[in-house]
Design a protein around this motif. Structure first.
Motif, PDB file in Angstrom:
ATOM      1  N   GLY A 110      35.640  30.552  27.967  1.00 34.00           N
ATOM      2  CA  GLY A 110      35.386  29.277  27.285  1.00 34.00           C
ATOM      3  C   GLY A 110      33.990  29.245  26.692  1.00 34.00           C
ATOM      4  O   GLY A 110      33.802  28.858  25.533  1.00 34.00           O
ATOM      5  N   ASP A 111      33.005  29.684  27.473  1.00 31.18           N
ATOM      6  CA  ASP A 111      31.631  29.702  26.976  1.00 31.18           C
ATOM      7  C   ASP A 111      31.493  30.641  25.788  1.00 31.18           C
ATOM      8  O   ASP A 111      30.846  30.313  24.794  1.00 31.18           O
ATOM      9  N   GLY A 112      32.105  31.811  25.907  1.00 32.37           N
ATOM     10  CA  GLY A 112      32.037  32.783  24.829  1.00 32.37           C
ATOM     11  C   GLY A 112      32.664  32.234  23.560  1.00 32.37           C
ATOM     12  O   GLY A 112      32.105  32.352  22.467  1.00 32.37           O
ATOM     13  N   LEU A 113      33.825  31.583  23.724  1.00 30.59           N
ATOM     14  CA  LEU A 113      34.508  31.011  22.562  1.00 30.59           C
ATOM     15  C   LEU A 113      33.675  29.906  21.940  1.00 30.59           C
ATOM     16  O   LEU A 113      33.593  29.788  20.722  1.00 30.59           O
ATOM     17  N   ARG A 114      33.049  29.100  22.791  1.00 32.24           N
ATOM     18  CA  ARG A 114      32.246  27.995  22.267  1.00 32.24           C
ATOM     19  C   ARG A 114      31.101  28.535  21.422  1.00 32.24           C
ATOM     20  O   ARG A 114      30.853  28.068  20.321  1.00 32.24           O
ATOM     21  N   ASP A 115      30.428  29.573  21.947  1.00 31.98           N
ATOM     22  CA  ASP A 115      29.349  30.185  21.162  1.00 31.98           C
ATOM     23  C   ASP A 115      29.897  30.755  19.866  1.00 31.98           C
ATOM     24  O   ASP A 115      29.296  30.619  18.806  1.00 31.98           O
ATOM     25  N   ALA A 116      31.062  31.407  19.963  1.00 36.38           N
ATOM     26  CA  ALA A 116      31.615  32.067  18.784  1.00 36.38           C
ATOM     27  C   ALA A 116      32.080  31.046  17.754  1.00 36.38           C
ATOM     28  O   ALA A 116      31.971  31.270  16.549  1.00 36.38           O
TER      29      ALA A 116
ATOM     30  N   ARG B 151      32.206  37.318  16.387  1.00 41.55           N
ATOM     31  CA  ARG B 151      31.129  36.819  17.257  1.00 41.55           C
ATOM     32  C   ARG B 151      31.546  36.887  18.723  1.00 41.55           C
ATOM     33  O   ARG B 151      30.744  37.194  19.587  1.00 41.55           O
ATOM     34  N   PHE B 152      32.855  36.598  18.962  1.00 47.33           N
ATOM     35  CA  PHE B 152      33.343  36.628  20.342  1.00 47.33           C
ATOM     36  C   PHE B 152      33.256  38.045  20.897  1.00 47.33           C
ATOM     37  O   PHE B 152      32.888  38.255  22.057  1.00 47.33           O
TER      38      PHE B 152
ATOM     39  N   TYR C 201      30.729  37.896   4.058  1.00 53.07           N
ATOM     40  CA  TYR C 201      30.795  36.628   3.331  1.00 53.07           C
ATOM     41  C   TYR C 201      32.215  36.224   2.981  1.00 53.07           C
ATOM     42  O   TYR C 201      32.527  35.063   2.821  1.00 53.07           O
ATOM     43  N   SER C 202      33.099  37.234   2.858  1.00 56.20           N
ATOM     44  CA  SER C 202      34.457  36.901   2.439  1.00 56.20           C
ATOM     45  C   SER C 202      35.396  36.765   3.638  1.00 56.20           C
ATOM     46  O   SER C 202      36.565  36.484   3.470  1.00 56.20           O
ATOM     47  N   ALA C 203      34.866  36.968   4.871  1.00 55.99           N
ATOM     48  CA  ALA C 203      35.734  36.897   6.046  1.00 55.99           C
ATOM     49  C   ALA C 203      36.163  35.452   6.296  1.00 55.99           C
ATOM     50  O   ALA C 203      35.438  34.519   5.995  1.00 55.99           O
ATOM     51  N   SER C 204      37.368  35.288   6.880  1.00 49.67           N
ATOM     52  CA  SER C 204      37.844  33.948   7.180  1.00 49.67           C
ATOM     53  C   SER C 204      37.158  33.431   8.427  1.00 49.67           C
ATOM     54  O   SER C 204      36.518  34.178   9.182  1.00 49.67           O
ATOM     55  N   GLN C 205      37.313  32.126   8.653  1.00 50.53           N
ATOM     56  CA  GLN C 205      36.680  31.498   9.813  1.00 50.53           C
ATOM     57  C   GLN C 205      37.085  32.194  11.105  1.00 50.53           C
ATOM     58  O   GLN C 205      36.253  32.484  11.961  1.00 50.53           O
ATOM     59  N   TRP C 206      38.414  32.513  11.209  1.00 49.28           N
ATOM     60  CA  TRP C 206      38.902  33.094  12.462  1.00 49.28           C
ATOM     61  C   TRP C 206      38.383  34.500  12.664  1.00 49.28           C
ATOM     62  O   TRP C 206      38.080  34.903  13.775  1.00 49.28           O
ATOM     63  N   THR C 207      38.295  35.249  11.550  1.00 51.62           N
ATOM     64  CA  THR C 207      37.737  36.593  11.668  1.00 51.62           C
ATOM     65  C   THR C 207      36.302  36.515  12.162  1.00 51.62           C
ATOM     66  O   THR C 207      35.883  37.267  13.042  1.00 51.62           O
ATOM     67  N   LEU C 208      35.536  35.573  11.611  1.00 49.03           N
ATOM     68  CA  LEU C 208      34.138  35.418  12.011  1.00 49.03           C
ATOM     69  C   LEU C 208      34.035  35.102  13.492  1.00 49.03           C
ATOM     70  O   LEU C 208      33.228  35.680  14.215  1.00 49.03           O
ATOM     71  N   ILE C 209      34.894  34.151  13.934  1.00 56.53           N
ATOM     72  CA  ILE C 209      34.854  33.772  15.350  1.00 56.53           C
ATOM     73  C   ILE C 209      35.169  34.982  16.213  1.00 56.53           C
ATOM     74  O   ILE C 209      34.508  35.237  17.207  1.00 56.53           O
ATOM     75  N   TRP C 210      36.171  35.754  15.790  1.00 55.94           N
ATOM     76  CA  TRP C 210      36.547  36.935  16.556  1.00 55.94           C
ATOM     77  C   TRP C 210      35.397  37.935  16.612  1.00 55.94           C
ATOM     78  O   TRP C 210      35.088  38.480  17.655  1.00 55.94           O
TER      79      TRP C 210
END
Lengths: 336, 377, 330
Positions: B363-369, B29-30, B18-27
């Motif tokens: 690109g697809d992976g990033l889009r999902d993430a 998920r990626f 819950y406290s992770a930043s947006q970029w950490t979350l994307i990473w």
């Protein structure tokens, strides 16, 4: 009085990535000819899923438990065991639309935007009632008039986006009734409408149900609406029916703490000054279903050590009524 | 009081989540997207090979081996008729006459062995064009013999070495092209989306015109205008400019529509009322809300750049020899005869396919993430 | 509908004008001017020495001494009023003659490609969406990834190679040797169709890959719509249901991107033409660029782009006809 639809021990599970979740567990209810059953509960309580199961409209990931029984008595008196039908069979298609009609919450989304209202009505009529195209059109126009649309001969060739919200909901009702069903399932038909139009649509549905002698299942989260339209009520919480019985009696003397909570949350003129008391807490997610009585996490009367451990059985505190609560099951409690 | 019997470890993990930043979350998920991780690794290796081309390639891109023309690939082996060895080796080359055409041809000589060594000394090169070194990743022990892992072309140039240098050129042209089109898209789309109204209408018209002209013929027209006397460096930069100059419309439209949709959000209006300059409002307040989408679009536009460069060079309107890119190398592989006689000349095409696939999958992976709702699955 | 069509038509004309301006600028880009190159072509090899005065004379003769904007209006005016695209230097005849029936061949290739694209991508995309997450679905997704990654000239070479090996036939080009210079006849048209399939498949390849993904995505969305559940709840048989409700709407994005497909096809045309030895506009365009024969190149670029703009217009009209919601919006 003949039962139109009887549902016994309905249990539905979904296969998901997080494993099997069971949004409906051991649900039983019945609908009589010419009567309305109100199905009440918060969103996520399994009302819609249960009725979709009756129509066999659930997605492929859904599993209906083997001890489920769903019996429907057709217009010709034949008994149909719905749970045994193949969801792609001709028999279930005859049931859908022709025997059981369905109305949805969002009239705009339930019409296809690229066909006229008439096109979609005539399709249903020709499937179930009248194969002749011209006569089917006549029936459709008559039905549009019946639901109170002005100038139905013009309206029939209009697209859904050319109508207002209230008109669309009327057209949706006409569409569901056009094939002449004996049972109507209305899934929150008034929720998306303005309050004034809501009242009009409610009146219309009550009138149609009486005139056509249909049975009806009316799904809503609003106990106040139930009081206006349904003779019988079943209150659902987290996939189980916690209380059912004749509407008037349930409202006068609610047995289950959840029903009591719902009633206390209805604004009323004689209690204008008193604060409304909603049911405390949030409804748990279906993946985190509490053990024992599903309501014990929010229940002010919960009995420590019992309600959280064991699921209460359904008992009849009075003839014609049923409740699932340890507070009313002294025999079961002492046995425990 | 709930009886959730979940251990504390879960709770700690949830808190971290819950406290992770947006970029950490994307990473996070990626990372779960296995295909995208594989693609990213492959691309990373390619990029490294390109960056250190001078060391990875055993020979220079134009260095010729006159005794091995159109030579097939030499695969290092451990065993032959004379027995096995721990060190990999290849057979030497000897010259024979073709019994039918009487042409001189090079054939492997199974009697001689030349051993492969790693970090071998070879040609003197300058890494990155500055650091002098003669160490190469691998080479042959013997001074005169050469190892042609992927064979040679009609001039006796080593296909493996040329492919490595081509990787550097093709990928860097892609990067430059994407960067240029990104800057243009930012300016054009930013202006349209921020100003709105008539400015937006005008820019939309121009964008429409640029989008409607078929892109490769358009590139060709610009490439044809390059003076023949330009040096390879000039041509290289002109190519990046050409690719960038017309690559912006898709991204500009994305930036514009995103800007238009958040133009009247309260925080943007507040910044405007506080007197912030437009460039600051766009850069500080508006862009960050959809940076992740821009990155996805940038990654997805790489394949177009790479394929365009390859296509242009392939027909002789892009980079010119002695520059070496995937497209330039494929110029030698324009006919069916090549497939039959020297199929190894198609190896650069494999690089094109893998690079384009990798960018698409990433690109697809990033889009999902980057899509916050994909978490619901 | 009439007003909508008129609006779109005006939009099309405006876009075409702007495109023509851009094409003209590209024609002007190469260093030096036409007079130099014209003189060089005309007198090279003849032994005549060309003086600056000669070039100046040519310049005046060709009207190249006028300002650029004026020359643009001359150029576009001649095209619009007389159908005259100017002189083709390399061929020493008019551009119109050089382009001639190559435009027709190009149109044949275009429509052959479009037909293959839609015949393949729409049914398969729908099938993949209905059988979501099945083996077939994953297979098709992989294929469409490959379709986007494989450069078309490579595919052309591969197909040529296998055609050579298996059928032992030379299937490059658009006509067989004996038909090449024959006058147009039914037999020649048949010969064209027999040769058309290879370039059409090569050009359709990436368009199919792209549309397949579009159709699959829209169809998946549409399948989950309430209107589909509602129709199913009315007892509509499953096959009819799929065709009438979700599939009907899944075609819309395909129709709306026809212009985009034409653009993609024309973009790849010159490259594929080189490999397959097609004698149509794409190949001519490339040759004109390499020769810096800019009037020919400009004319072809203009024609191709006009065809794209026109197909965009057609797609707008088709879409409005397919989707009743659009007409109201205007």
């Amino acid at each position: 009085m003949g039962d139109l639809l009887t549902v016994e021990n309905l249990t539905i599970s979904f296969r998901t990535d997080e494993g099997l979740i069971t949004p409906v567990q051991d649900v039983s209810f019945s609908v009589q000819k010419g009567r309305t059953l109100g199905l009440v509960g918060e969103s996520g309580s399994g009302k819609s899923v249960s009725t979709k199961a009756v129509m066999r409209l659930l997605p492929g990931s859904a599993v209906i438990a083997p001890d489920t029984r769903m019996h429907y008595t057709a217009k010709d008196g034949q008994r149909v065991e719905v749970e045994k039908l193949d969801p792609r069979s001709r028999a279930i298609r005859r049931l859908r639309g022709g025997e059981i009609g369905m109305i949805f919450q969002e009239p705009m989304a339930s019409f296809s935007p690229v066909y006229t209202i008439g096109n979609q009505m005539i399709e249903a009529i020709r499937l179930h009632r009248e194969p002749n195209k011209r006569q089917a059109r006549e029936i459709a126009i008559a039905m549009l008039e019946r639901v109170g649309l002005s100038d139905p001969a013009t309206r029939i060739d209009q697209y859904p986006h050319e109508m207002s919200g209230g008109m669309r909901q009327r057209a949706m009702i006409a569409l569901a009734l056009s094939a002449g069903p004996a049972l109507l399932i209305a899934d929150e038909p008034t929720t998306a409408l303005d309050v004034t139009i809501q009242a009009q649509v409610l009146d219309l549905m009550r009138e149609l149900q009486r005139d056509l002698g249909m049975g009806m299942i009316f799904i809503t989260h609003d106990l106040g609406v139930i009081a206006q339209i349904a003779q019988d009520v079943a209150v659902m919480y987290l996939g189980t029916i916690v209380e059912r019985g004749p509407t008037a009696e349930v409202i006068r003397d609610p047995k289950h703490p959840y029903t009591q909570g719902l009633l206390a949350a209805i604004p009323s003129l004689d209690r204008l000054n008193a604060r409304m008391t909603p049911v405390p807490g949030d409804i748990p997610s279906p993946t985190e279903r509490p053990t024992g009585c599903p309501f014990h996490t929010r229940c002010v009367h919960a009995i420590a050590g019992l309600c959280s451990a064991r699921t209460p059985r359904e008992i009849a505190p009075e003839p014609g009524r049923a409740v699932r609560c340890w507070l009313h099951d002294e025999a079961g409690r002492s046995a425990a | 009081m709930t009886d959730t019997a979940k251990p504390d470890r879960d709770e700690a993990q949830r808190l971290r989540y819950y406290s992770a930043s947006q970029w950490t979350l994307i990473w996070w998920r990626f990372r779960r997207h296995r295909a995208a991780m594989v693609a990213a690794t492959i691309l990373g290796i390619m990029a490294l090979m390109g960056v250190f081309a001078e060391v990875v390639a055993p020979y220079g891109p134009t260095s010729r081996n006159a005794s091995y023309l159109d030579g097939p690939p030499q695969l290092p082996m451990f065993c032959d008729r004379q027995g096995c060895s721990i060190r990999p080796f290849v057979h030497g080359i000897k010259t024979e006459r073709d019994p039918i055409t009487l042409r001189a041809i090079s054939v492997p000589d199974p009697e001689t062995r030349v051993y492969v060594s790693f970090l071998a000394r070879g040609e003197q090169v300058r890494l990155f064009g500055v650091i002098p070194t003669d160490i190469h990743l691998f080479g042959l022990d013997h001074d005169k013999a050469r190892l042609h892992l992927w064979g040679t072309d009609d001039l006796g140039r080593d296909v493996f070495s040329r492919t490595i240098y081509a990787t550097r050129t093709s990928l860097s042209i892609g990067v430059m092209g994407v960067l240029i089109s990104f800057v243009l898209a930012l300016i054009i789309g930013g202006t349209a989306g921020y100003a709105g109204g008539r400015v937006d209408g005008g820019i939309q018209r121009v964008t429409e015109v640029v989008r409607v002209v078929p892109i490769i013929p358009l590139y060709m027209g610009l490439a044809a205008a390059m003076p023949p006397e330009w040096s390879t460096t000039q041509v290289y930069f002109a190519m990046t400019l050409i690719l960038g100059l017309f690559g912006w419309p898709t991204l500009a439209r994305r930036i514009r529509s995103q800007l238009l949709s958040i133009r009247n959000e309260d925080y943007v209006v507040a910044a405007r009322l506080a007197g912030a300059r437009p460039s600051r409002i766009i850069g500080q307040h508006m862009l960050p809300s959809f940076t992740s989408f821009i990155i996805v679009d940038l990654v997805i536009s790489f394949p177009y750049m790479i394929l365009s460069e390859t296509a242009l060079s392939f027909v002789g309107l892009g980079l010119r020899p002695p520059s070496v890119s995937w497209g330039v190398m494929l110029q030698q592989a324009q006919s069916v005869r090549v497939i039959e006689q020297t199929p190894w000349l198609f190896i650069p095409a494999g690089f094109v396919v893998v690079a384009v696939l990798a960018f698409t999958v990433i690109g697809d992976g990033l889009r999902d993430a980057a899509d916050p709702y994909s978490e619901a699955r | 509908m009439l007003r909508f069509t008129a609006e779109r038509f005006v939009g099309m004309i405006v876009t075409m004008l702007l495109v023509s301006l851009m094409v003209f600028i590209i024609m002007e880009l190469p260093p030096g001017d036409y007079a130099d190159r014209y003189a060089f072509r005309k007198y090279s090899g003849t032994g005549v020495s060309v003086t600056e005065a000669d070039i100046q004379a040519i310049r005046v003769e060709l009207g190249l001494d006028k300002p650029m904007l004026l020359r643009y209006f001359d150029w576009i005016g001649n095209i619009v009023l007389h159908g005259d695209f100017g002189q083709a230097f390399a061929f020493e005849t008019s551009v119109t003659k050089v382009i001639g029936d190559k435009a027709l061949l190009t149109t044949a290739i275009l429509f052959g490609t479009l037909i293959i694209t839609y015949l393949v991508s729409i049914p398969i995309g729908i099938y993949a969406a209905v059988k979501r997450a099945s083996f077939a679905d994953y297979g098709l997704t992989t294929f469409s990834y490959l379709g986007l990654a494989l450069p078309n000239f490579l595919l052309a070479l591969i197909l040529l190679y296998f055609a050579n090996r298996w059928f032992n036939a030379d299937i490059g080009g658009l006509f067989s040797a004996e038909m090449k210079d024959a006058p147009w006849s039914l037999a020649k048209a048949g010969d064209l169709i027999a040769h058309l399939w290879l370039p059409a498949i090569v050009l359709a390849w990436s368009a199919v890959a792209y549309q397949l993904q579009t159709v699959r995505a829209t169809m998946s969305d549409e399948l989950n719509k309430l209107s589909v559940t509602a129709a199913r709840a009315r007892g509509v048989p499953e096959t009819k249901l799929l065709i009438k409700y979700p599939a009907r709407l899944a075609i819309n994005p395909v129709v709306s991107t026809i212009g985009f497909d034409v653009n993609r096809i024309f973009s790849e045309l010159p490259i594929v033409a080189v490999v397959l030895g097609l004698t149509e506009l794409g190949e001519l365009l490339l040759r004109a660029y390499l020769d810096l024969d800019m009037y020919v190149a400009g004319a072809i670029l203009l024609l191709l782009t006009f065809m794209i703009v026109f197909m965009n217009f057609i797609s707008d009209i088709l879409l409005a006809w397919l989707d009743p919601r659009i007409k109201l919006g205007g």
